[in-house]
Structures are given as structure tokens and as C-alpha cells.
Write a protein that holds these residues in place. Structure first.
Motif, PDB file in Angstrom:
ATOM      1  N   TYR A  51     -19.611 -13.964  17.178  1.00 49.70           N
ATOM      2  CA  TYR A  51     -19.440 -12.764  16.339  1.00 49.70           C
ATOM      3  C   TYR A  51     -18.663 -12.652  14.967  1.00 49.70           C
ATOM      4  O   TYR A  51     -18.250 -13.104  15.001  1.00 49.70           O
ATOM      5  N   SER A  52     -19.580 -11.356  14.876  1.00 45.47           N
ATOM      6  CA  SER A  52     -19.159 -10.949  13.038  1.00 45.47           C
ATOM      7  C   SER A  52     -18.851  -9.790  12.996  1.00 45.47           C
ATOM      8  O   SER A  52     -20.152  -9.365  13.390  1.00 45.47           O
ATOM      9  N   GLY A  53     -18.497  -8.958  12.244  1.00 49.49           N
ATOM     10  CA  GLY A  53     -18.437  -7.720  11.489  1.00 49.49           C
ATOM     11  C   GLY A  53     -17.961  -7.213  11.859  1.00 49.49           C
ATOM     12  O   GLY A  53     -16.742  -7.336  10.987  1.00 49.49           O
ATOM     13  N   PRO A  54     -17.748  -5.174  11.193  1.00 53.14           N
ATOM     14  CA  PRO A  54     -16.233  -4.784  10.624  1.00 53.14           C
ATOM     15  C   PRO A  54     -16.037  -4.800  11.729  1.00 53.14           C
ATOM     16  O   PRO A  54     -14.606  -4.023  11.485  1.00 53.14           O
ATOM     17  N   ILE A  55     -16.398  -4.623  12.906  1.00 52.77           N
ATOM     18  CA  ILE A  55     -15.467  -4.246  14.003  1.00 52.77           C
ATOM     19  C   ILE A  55     -15.699  -5.220  14.815  1.00 52.77           C
ATOM     20  O   ILE A  55     -16.645  -6.092  14.956  1.00 52.77           O
ATOM     21  N   PRO A  56     -13.818  -5.577  15.260  1.00 54.59           N
ATOM     22  CA  PRO A  56     -14.062  -6.674  16.168  1.00 54.59           C
ATOM     23  C   PRO A  56     -15.377  -6.333  17.489  1.00 54.59           C
ATOM     24  O   PRO A  56     -15.375  -6.054  18.261  1.00 54.59           O
ATOM     25  N   HIS A  57     -14.921  -7.879  18.342  1.00 55.90           N
ATOM     26  CA  HIS A  57     -16.009  -8.331  19.596  1.00 55.90           C
ATOM     27  C   HIS A  57     -15.311  -7.170  20.462  1.00 55.90           C
ATOM     28  O   HIS A  57     -13.618  -6.896  20.699  1.00 55.90           O
ATOM     29  N   PRO A  58     -16.139  -7.068  21.753  1.00 57.08           N
ATOM     30  CA  PRO A  58     -15.910  -5.302  22.448  1.00 57.08           C
ATOM     31  C   PRO A  58     -15.100  -5.621  23.338  1.00 57.08           C
ATOM     32  O   PRO A  58     -14.262  -5.136  23.179  1.00 57.08           O
ATOM     33  N   LYS A  59     -14.503  -7.614  23.891  1.00 60.07           N
ATOM     34  CA  LYS A  59     -13.254  -7.513  24.108  1.00 60.07           C
ATOM     35  C   LYS A  59     -12.010  -7.347  23.782  1.00 60.07           C
ATOM     36  O   LYS A  59     -11.540  -6.870  24.276  1.00 60.07           O
ATOM     37  N   ILE A  60     -12.464  -8.117  21.991  1.00 60.97           N
ATOM     38  CA  ILE A  60     -10.582  -8.064  21.562  1.00 60.97           C
ATOM     39  C   ILE A  60     -10.712  -6.148  21.249  1.00 60.97           C
ATOM     40  O   ILE A  60      -9.532  -5.880  21.129  1.00 60.97           O
ATOM     41  N   LEU A  61     -11.596  -5.626  21.004  1.00 61.96           N
ATOM     42  CA  LEU A  61     -11.617  -4.167  20.851  1.00 61.96           C
ATOM     43  C   LEU A  61     -10.813  -3.698  22.293  1.00 61.96           C
ATOM     44  O   LEU A  61      -9.940  -2.086  22.533  1.00 61.96           O
ATOM     45  N   ALA A  62     -11.774  -3.994  23.605  1.00 61.56           N
ATOM     46  CA  ALA A  62     -10.603  -3.206  24.698  1.00 61.56           C
ATOM     47  C   ALA A  62      -9.464  -3.510  24.770  1.00 61.56           C
ATOM     48  O   ALA A  62      -8.905  -2.859  25.577  1.00 61.56           O
ATOM     49  N   GLY A  63      -9.169  -4.806  24.821  1.00 64.30           N
ATOM     50  CA  GLY A  63      -7.662  -5.496  24.204  1.00 64.30           C
ATOM     51  C   GLY A  63      -6.744  -4.156  23.468  1.00 64.30           C
ATOM     52  O   GLY A  63      -5.931  -3.828  24.164  1.00 64.30           O
ATOM     53  N   PRO A  69      -4.595   4.125  24.039  1.00 61.80           N
ATOM     54  CA  PRO A  69      -5.684   5.070  24.719  1.00 61.80           C
ATOM     55  C   PRO A  69      -6.877   5.745  23.455  1.00 61.80           C
ATOM     56  O   PRO A  69      -8.263   5.347  23.399  1.00 61.80           O
ATOM     57  N   ASN A  70      -6.478   5.324  21.935  1.00 66.87           N
ATOM     58  CA  ASN A  70      -6.971   5.983  21.185  1.00 66.87           C
ATOM     59  C   ASN A  70      -7.226   4.873  19.910  1.00 66.87           C
ATOM     60  O   ASN A  70      -8.055   5.035  18.707  1.00 66.87           O
ATOM     61  N   ALA A  71      -6.533   3.730  19.797  1.00 70.78           N
ATOM     62  CA  ALA A  71      -7.335   2.274  19.265  1.00 70.78           C
ATOM     63  C   ALA A  71      -8.537   2.860  19.231  1.00 70.78           C
ATOM     64  O   ALA A  71      -8.803   1.813  17.970  1.00 70.78           O
ATOM     65  N   ALA A  72      -9.264   2.120  19.782  1.00 74.87           N
ATOM     66  CA  ALA A  72     -10.981   1.707  19.942  1.00 74.87           C
ATOM     67  C   ALA A  72     -11.247   3.107  19.008  1.00 74.87           C
ATOM     68  O   ALA A  72     -12.312   2.190  17.930  1.00 74.87           O
ATOM     69  N   LYS A  73     -11.723   4.319  19.534  1.00 75.29           N
ATOM     70  CA  LYS A  73     -12.071   5.103  18.121  1.00 75.29           C
ATOM     71  C   LYS A  73     -11.624   4.827  17.295  1.00 75.29           C
ATOM     72  O   LYS A  73     -12.663   4.775  15.638  1.00 75.29           O
ATOM     73  N   LYS A  74     -10.476   5.139  16.865  1.00 76.71           N
ATOM     74  CA  LYS A  74      -9.319   4.656  15.465  1.00 76.71           C
ATOM     75  C   LYS A  74     -10.573   3.250  15.207  1.00 76.71           C
ATOM     76  O   LYS A  74     -11.124   3.506  13.790  1.00 76.71           O
ATOM     77  N   ILE A  75     -10.474   2.204  15.131  1.00 75.80           N
ATOM     78  CA  ILE A  75     -11.223   1.499  14.947  1.00 75.80           C
ATOM     79  C   ILE A  75     -12.307   1.278  14.308  1.00 75.80           C
ATOM     80  O   ILE A  75     -12.894   1.025  13.017  1.00 75.80           O
ATOM     81  N   ILE A  76     -13.267   1.893  15.587  1.00 71.31           N
ATOM     82  CA  ILE A  76     -14.515   2.288  14.931  1.00 71.31           C
ATOM     83  C   ILE A  76     -14.439   3.220  13.805  1.00 71.31           C
ATOM     84  O   ILE A  76     -15.567   3.047  13.335  1.00 71.31           O
ATOM     85  N   ASP A  77     -14.359   4.407  13.989  1.00 73.68           N
ATOM     86  CA  ASP A  77     -13.995   5.482  12.730  1.00 73.68           C
ATOM     87  C   ASP A  77     -13.463   4.621  11.418  1.00 73.68           C
ATOM     88  O   ASP A  77     -14.283   4.836  10.500  1.00 73.68           O
ATOM     89  N   ASN A  78     -12.586   3.443  11.388  1.00 75.91           N
ATOM     90  CA  ASN A  78     -12.597   3.200   9.910  1.00 75.91           C
ATOM     91  C   ASN A  78     -13.677   1.783   9.885  1.00 75.91           C
ATOM     92  O   ASN A  78     -13.421   2.326   8.420  1.00 75.91           O
ATOM     93  N   GLY A  79     -14.282   1.517  10.910  1.00 78.18           N
ATOM     94  CA  GLY A  79     -14.848   0.076  10.466  1.00 78.18           C
ATOM     95  C   GLY A  79     -16.454   1.972   9.771  1.00 78.18           C
ATOM     96  O   GLY A  79     -17.161   0.809   8.490  1.00 78.18           O
ATOM     97  N   ILE A  80     -16.571   2.247  10.282  1.00 77.36           N
ATOM     98  CA  ILE A  80     -17.429   3.354   9.387  1.00 77.36           C
ATOM     99  C   ILE A  80     -17.343   4.244   8.330  1.00 77.36           C
ATOM    100  O   ILE A  80     -18.419   4.436   7.158  1.00 77.36           O
ATOM    101  N   GLU A  81     -15.902   4.816   8.556  1.00 77.91           N
ATOM    102  CA  GLU A  81     -15.121   4.807   7.341  1.00 77.91           C
ATOM    103  C   GLU A  81     -15.714   4.039   5.900  1.00 77.91           C
ATOM    104  O   GLU A  81     -15.853   4.214   4.308  1.00 77.91           O
ATOM    105  N   GLU A  82     -15.439   3.082   6.027  1.00 80.21           N
ATOM    106  CA  GLU A  82     -15.138   1.614   4.461  1.00 80.21           C
ATOM    107  C   GLU A  82     -16.880   0.855   5.091  1.00 80.21           C
ATOM    108  O   GLU A  82     -17.074   1.452   3.406  1.00 80.21           O
ATOM    109  N   SER A  83     -17.606   1.352   5.942  1.00 81.97           N
ATOM    110  CA  SER A  83     -19.643   1.438   5.390  1.00 81.97           C
ATOM    111  C   SER A  83     -19.431   2.299   4.729  1.00 81.97           C
ATOM    112  O   SER A  83     -20.418   2.287   3.563  1.00 81.97           O
TER     113      SER A  83
END
Length: 168
Positions: A51-63, A69-83
Motif C-alpha cells: 500500500y502506498s499513498g498520502p493517507i495511511p493504510h485503512p488498518k493503520i488508520l483504524a488503529g 476518535p478524531n484522528a482519522a478525520k484529522k489525518i485525511i484532512d491533512n492529506g487533502i490539505e497537503e494535496s
């Protein structure tokens, strides 16, 4: 573009599978070189996730989500802002290269006019050979600069990858 292979799944339907990247293929080759049974090698390769990409693998994201509770949203938002940021930087770079190209073209035009005027004055004063050399030099500089500029501007690759830079 990645090459694609068709593979038949257990239902008999064809699935389109992406061929592994060069790096992934190196990992698979290393596994195949191990001194273990063929069945163990196949088990390792079958369970290996690539797996590769700006957002971690879904299993890691679930961890992360389990920790906060807000970590996944923050990580995804950060990936979008980075793009968005990366695209903005690329746009600024394109505009900058465009302005530099225009400045070089204007400078070249002024340079040509000065050389042509100097050659005209030299020819009028009786220095026909010097005047001809001046105008010839101006033409050669103009032609070579335009040729190189067209090659560089028509090259659509803004940023060279590390593979391209290291292979030269």
C-alpha cells in the motif's frame, strides 16, 4: 501507467490486478530467494499487503481512530490539505517558468535588435566582414536559443523523478 494482469478468482470471474511496482517486485524476489519451502514463500507473498499513498493504510488508520476518535478525520484532512498545497506550489512554479520564458524572449529580442543595428552600422562604415559576422552571430544565437527554449517548454515533465535524475 501500471501494467495490468487478468486473474481468475475462485468464482471463475476475471479480476483486473495491478502488476507490482519495481520496489514491490524486489521484495517478492527477496522472499523467493529465502531458504524456506515453496508453500511458506507463497503464504508470505499471499499475506503481504502493499500500500502506498498520502493517507495511511485503512488498518493503520483504524488503529489511530481507536486511540483518538478524531484522528482519522484529522489525518485525511491533512492529506487533502497537503494535496492542495502541492498543486498550489506546482501552479506557482508554472507561472514562474512562464514569466522567465517571456523575460528571456524579450531579452533575446533586444539582443537581436542591438546586434542587427551594430552590424548595419558596421556595414555602412565599410566593415562588411565584421558586420556580416555580427548579424550571423545574432542569427545563430537567436536560432539556437529559440530551439532550446522550444524543447524545454514542450517538455511536459515539470519535475523529474529521482529515477530520472539518478540514471543520468
Amino acid at each position: 501507467m501500471a501494467e495490468q494482469d487478468k486473474k481468475q478468482n475462485s468464482d471463475g470471474k476475471n479480476e483486473v490486478m495491478n502488476s507490482p511496482s519495481r520496489h514491490d517486485q524486489e521484495i517478492i524476489d527477496d522472499i523467493n530467494k529465502l531458504d524456506i519451502s515453496k508453500d511458506e514463500k507463497q503464504d508470505i507473498i499471499a499475506t503481504m499487503e502493499m500500500y502506498s499513498g498520502p493517507i495511511p493504510h485503512p488498518k493503520i488508520l483504524a488503529g489511530y481512530q481507536a486511540l483518538d476518535p478524531n484522528a482519522a478525520k484529522k489525518i485525511i484532512d491533512n492529506g487533502i490539505e497537503e494535496s492542495k498545497h502541492r498543486r498550489e506550489l506546482e501552479s506557482k512554479g508554472q507561472k514562474h517558468r512562464g514569466r522567465l520564458s517571456w523575460a528571456a524572449l524579450i531579452f533575446l529580442f533586444i539582443f537581436m535588435i542591438v546586434f542587427i543595428l551594430c552590424s548595419f552600422v558596421l556595414i555602412l562604415k565599410g566593415h562588411k566582414i565584421s558586420g556580416t559576422i555580427f548579424v550571423g552571430t545574432a542569427f545563430i544565437v537567436f536560432a539556437s536559443t529559440m530551439y532550446e527554449g522550444i524543447l524545454q517548454l514542450s517538455d511536459n515533465n515539470d519535475r523529474k523523478s529521482n529515477e530520472d535524475n539518478t540514471s543520468k
